[in-house]
Design a protein around this motif. Sequence first.
Motif, PDB file in Angstrom:
ATOM      1  N   VAL A  58      -8.798  22.078   2.736  1.00  0.00           N
ATOM      2  CA  VAL A  58      -8.755  21.613   1.935  1.00  0.00           C
ATOM      3  C   VAL A  58      -7.138  21.001   2.538  1.00  0.00           C
ATOM      4  N   LEU A  59      -7.728  19.221   2.882  1.00  0.00           N
ATOM      5  CA  LEU A  59      -6.753  19.154   3.810  1.00  0.00           C
ATOM      6  C   LEU A  59      -5.878  17.602   2.422  1.00  0.00           C
ATOM      7  N   LEU A  60      -4.678  17.326   2.329  1.00  0.00           N
ATOM      8  CA  LEU A  60      -4.250  16.521   2.347  1.00  0.00           C
ATOM      9  C   LEU A  60      -2.884  15.615   3.214  1.00  0.00           C
ATOM     10  N   ASP A  61      -3.251  14.460   3.107  1.00  0.00           N
ATOM     11  CA  ASP A  61      -2.253  13.665   4.253  1.00  0.00           C
ATOM     12  C   ASP A  61      -2.725  14.288   5.757  1.00  0.00           C
ATOM     13  N   GLY A  62      -3.506  14.414   6.006  1.00  0.00           N
ATOM     14  CA  GLY A  62      -4.178  16.270   6.922  1.00  0.00           C
ATOM     15  C   GLY A  62      -3.110  17.298   7.836  1.00  0.00           C
ATOM     16  N   VAL A  63      -2.897  17.578   5.838  1.00  0.00           N
ATOM     17  CA  VAL A  63      -1.547  18.972   5.556  1.00  0.00           C
ATOM     18  C   VAL A  63      -2.126  19.628   4.963  1.00  0.00           C
ATOM     19  N   PRO A  64      -3.439  21.193   5.238  1.00  0.00           N
ATOM     20  CA  PRO A  64      -3.559  21.760   5.456  1.00  0.00           C
ATOM     21  C   PRO A  64      -2.857  22.454   3.818  1.00  0.00           C
ATOM     22  N   VAL A  65      -3.716  21.808   2.395  1.00  0.00           N
ATOM     23  CA  VAL A  65      -2.521  22.208   0.651  1.00  0.00           C
ATOM     24  C   VAL A  65      -2.122  23.596   0.850  1.00  0.00           C
ATOM     25  N   GLU A  66      -2.666  24.722   1.686  1.00  0.00           N
ATOM     26  CA  GLU A  66      -2.422  26.246   1.025  1.00  0.00           C
ATOM     27  C   GLU A  66      -1.094  26.481   1.859  1.00  0.00           C
ATOM     28  N   SER A  67      -0.458  25.898   2.443  1.00  0.00           N
ATOM     29  CA  SER A  67       0.853  25.308   3.713  1.00  0.00           C
ATOM     30  C   SER A  67       1.646  24.837   3.040  1.00  0.00           C
ATOM     31  N   LEU A  68       1.641  24.296   2.019  1.00  0.00           N
ATOM     32  CA  LEU A  68       2.391  22.854   1.471  1.00  0.00           C
ATOM     33  C   LEU A  68       3.106  23.863  -0.086  1.00  0.00           C
ATOM     34  N   SER A  69       4.959  23.202   0.402  1.00  0.00           N
ATOM     35  CA  SER A  69       5.464  23.855  -0.629  1.00  0.00           C
ATOM     36  C   SER A  69       5.311  23.287  -2.261  1.00  0.00           C
ATOM     37  N   ALA A  70       5.122  24.116  -3.346  1.00  0.00           N
ATOM     38  CA  ALA A  70       5.095  23.349  -4.318  1.00  0.00           C
ATOM     39  C   ALA A  70       5.808  22.173  -5.032  1.00  0.00           C
ATOM     40  N   HIS A  71       7.038  21.999  -4.114  1.00  0.00           N
ATOM     41  CA  HIS A  71       7.815  20.575  -4.252  1.00  0.00           C
ATOM     42  C   HIS A  71       6.978  19.563  -3.587  1.00  0.00           C
ATOM     43  N   ALA A  72       6.135  19.893  -2.597  1.00  0.00           N
ATOM     44  CA  ALA A  72       5.521  18.794  -1.960  1.00  0.00           C
ATOM     45  C   ALA A  72       4.069  18.881  -2.372  1.00  0.00           C
ATOM     46  N   ILE A  73       3.537  19.546  -2.716  1.00  0.00           N
ATOM     47  CA  ILE A  73       2.201  19.373  -3.725  1.00  0.00           C
ATOM     48  C   ILE A  73       2.686  18.670  -4.602  1.00  0.00           C
ATOM     49  N   ALA A  74       3.640  18.529  -5.651  1.00  0.00           N
ATOM     50  CA  ALA A  74       4.001  17.688  -7.320  1.00  0.00           C
ATOM     51  C   ALA A  74       4.271  16.299  -6.956  1.00  0.00           C
ATOM     52  N   ASP A  75       4.680  16.219  -5.526  1.00  0.00           N
ATOM     53  CA  ASP A  75       5.134  14.863  -5.143  1.00  0.00           C
ATOM     54  C   ASP A  75       3.798  14.027  -5.478  1.00  0.00           C
ATOM     55  N   SER A  76       2.340  14.729  -4.749  1.00  0.00           N
ATOM     56  CA  SER A  76       1.554  14.416  -4.500  1.00  0.00           C
ATOM     57  C   SER A  76       0.343  14.552  -5.165  1.00  0.00           C
ATOM     58  N   LEU A  77       0.357  15.612  -6.014  1.00  0.00           N
ATOM     59  CA  LEU A  77      -1.116  15.714  -6.144  1.00  0.00           C
ATOM     60  C   LEU A  77      -0.706  16.299  -7.821  1.00  0.00           C
ATOM     61  N   THR A  78      -0.678  15.950  -8.805  1.00  0.00           N
ATOM     62  CA  THR A  78      -1.127  17.249 -10.249  1.00  0.00           C
ATOM     63  C   THR A  78      -2.424  17.022 -10.812  1.00  0.00           C
ATOM     64  N   LEU A  79      -2.513  18.205 -10.887  1.00  0.00           N
ATOM     65  CA  LEU A  79      -3.229  19.174 -11.737  1.00  0.00           C
ATOM     66  C   LEU A  79      -3.070  19.105 -13.502  1.00  0.00           C
ATOM     67  N   VAL A  80      -3.833  18.500 -14.048  1.00  0.00           N
ATOM     68  CA  VAL A  80      -4.332  18.994 -15.877  1.00  0.00           C
ATOM     69  C   VAL A  80      -4.737  19.146 -15.455  1.00  0.00           C
ATOM     70  N   GLU A  81      -4.441  20.634 -16.140  1.00  0.00           N
ATOM     71  CA  GLU A  81      -5.578  22.308 -16.697  1.00  0.00           C
ATOM     72  C   GLU A  81      -6.149  21.842 -18.072  1.00  0.00           C
ATOM     73  N   ALA A  82      -7.389  22.769 -18.103  1.00  0.00           N
ATOM     74  CA  ALA A  82      -7.065  22.773 -19.638  1.00  0.00           C
ATOM     75  C   ALA A  82      -6.913  22.923 -20.289  1.00  0.00           C
ATOM     76  N   GLU A  83      -5.706  24.250 -20.234  1.00  0.00           N
ATOM     77  CA  GLU A  83      -4.471  24.430 -21.292  1.00  0.00           C
ATOM     78  C   GLU A  83      -3.207  23.888 -20.589  1.00  0.00           C
TER      79      GLU A  83
END
Length: 554
Positions: free
Chosen positions: A398-423
Amino acid sequence: MTAFRLLWTAADHRARRDLLFAAVLAGSAELCSAGLLGVSGWFLTSCAVVTAQANTTWSWMYPSGTVRALALGRTGLRYSERLVSHGALLGATVSLRSRLVRAAATVPARELRTHRDGVLMGRLTNDVGAVGGMAGQVVPPLAGIGLTAAVVVALLMTASWPSGAAELLLLAFSAATAVTGERRTRGHQQTAAEAWATARTALLSARSALPELRCLEAVDLVRDQVAHAVRRARRAETAAESLMRRSKLLLRLLAVAGQTAVLVLALAGPAFTQPAADAIGEVLLVAAAYELMETLPHVLRDHGLATDAALRLTALAKRALPDEPSNVSPRRSPLAGAAGAALVARHVPVGVGDDRSRWSAVIEPGGVVLVTGPNGSGKSTLLETLAGLISPAAPRSVLLDGVPVESLSAHAIADSLTLVEAEDWIADATIADNLRQAAPDADDDTLRAALAAAALEQLPLDTPTGPLGHALSQGQRRRLVIARAVLRTPTVLLLDEPTAGLDAPTAVRMLTGVRRALPDSALVIALPDRHDDLVPFAATHTLRLSAATLSSRG
């Protein structure tokens, strides 16, 4: 990482200066206290001897002035030390906590997810408090003990080297006794803590499985296991208390031995080798040193707690790099300027059981991926994998802007990707307070626009949500967290069953509002079966999951 090292590296220049200044003040205050005791004893004894000899030429003004000066100096130094050490404590705690909070933002999202039970917050409050508390509870007392013992031994060496050598050995033995006793006590306390934890775990497990235990006639077996753990914990606590009492008793006996040794060596021989007043003064100086030595076990206990806390903070502390100089530009985030970033999935496992397969897709900005399937078909797992909360089966799947998502910090992910969970989590506050978690500076009109996008415009901003949002209905809670996600304007928005608890017209209006509010964002929407007809816009990719089949279209 030791507690001292963590405290020193986290403190800024001012906190370090205050820490050293507090140690100097504490040592000076204890020296004044020891000097006051010694000079007072010498003064009183000298007065008695002079009175007995009727020596009218002896002046009492200088010793009495020294006693008063030492008393005033001790009071002033101790008060100043409290002010400085408390300032150092607050400064070190604030610096350490803020640095570790920033370090927590660099933790990959999947690791951060393991701390959702409050472990991380506990470390950032309790453990940081224990480490920062060394500035007031460990450093100044240790400085006072060490400086006072060194000066007392040096004075005794000057007056009588046998007395100085004897006290050096006895003080060293006292310090070794305190250190050994504290280590052994901590070992028993850790054993007790582990035993109590075992007993609590067994009790909670037995409570949830009581019907099964009764059927298997295993209640007595579990009861015996819990009783054994409780007995083990109590034995360890008793051993720790007994060891602490023996250590304190040995320290007091060593204090008596030290004072006796000074008195005997000072007055040994057919004639007094030192005046009686000098001998009494030396004995009281030694008594002051041993009085401080008796506080060493408590100081070592606080240091041990801080060391344990520092060990728990090691992983975060390694991420907490020193602040960069102001003339150096900060490092660029891997996703800086990723407004048009694409989310790429490469052979990501989807489905459950024997129906697992691989799914690949390139989700461009503005694209829509629709994931449908029954409960338990793996929709939430797929979204959590795309969000980096679950480590993908293969690196770089899984890549976000060419960067593996598992290597991204929570801060970097929060700036670009948001998950709305069921609860998703909702604070016990108001609608406005929950929305401003995503946009702290947003005005009321912006908040109302976000609510309108989520088809929730009928709720006033000052509406209380209750604990975990229970004052709202299920559909209102779902739309509130979606409105909060809209305020983040993410590059990729992942929605896990956003239509649950909504009637069809409201669901269509909500999805339409989200698409209108985020026209350039990629949407990944997971819906239960028979809800795909609620999506009012065309999907770029459609992934259908079921217990028996898996199909992908796009």
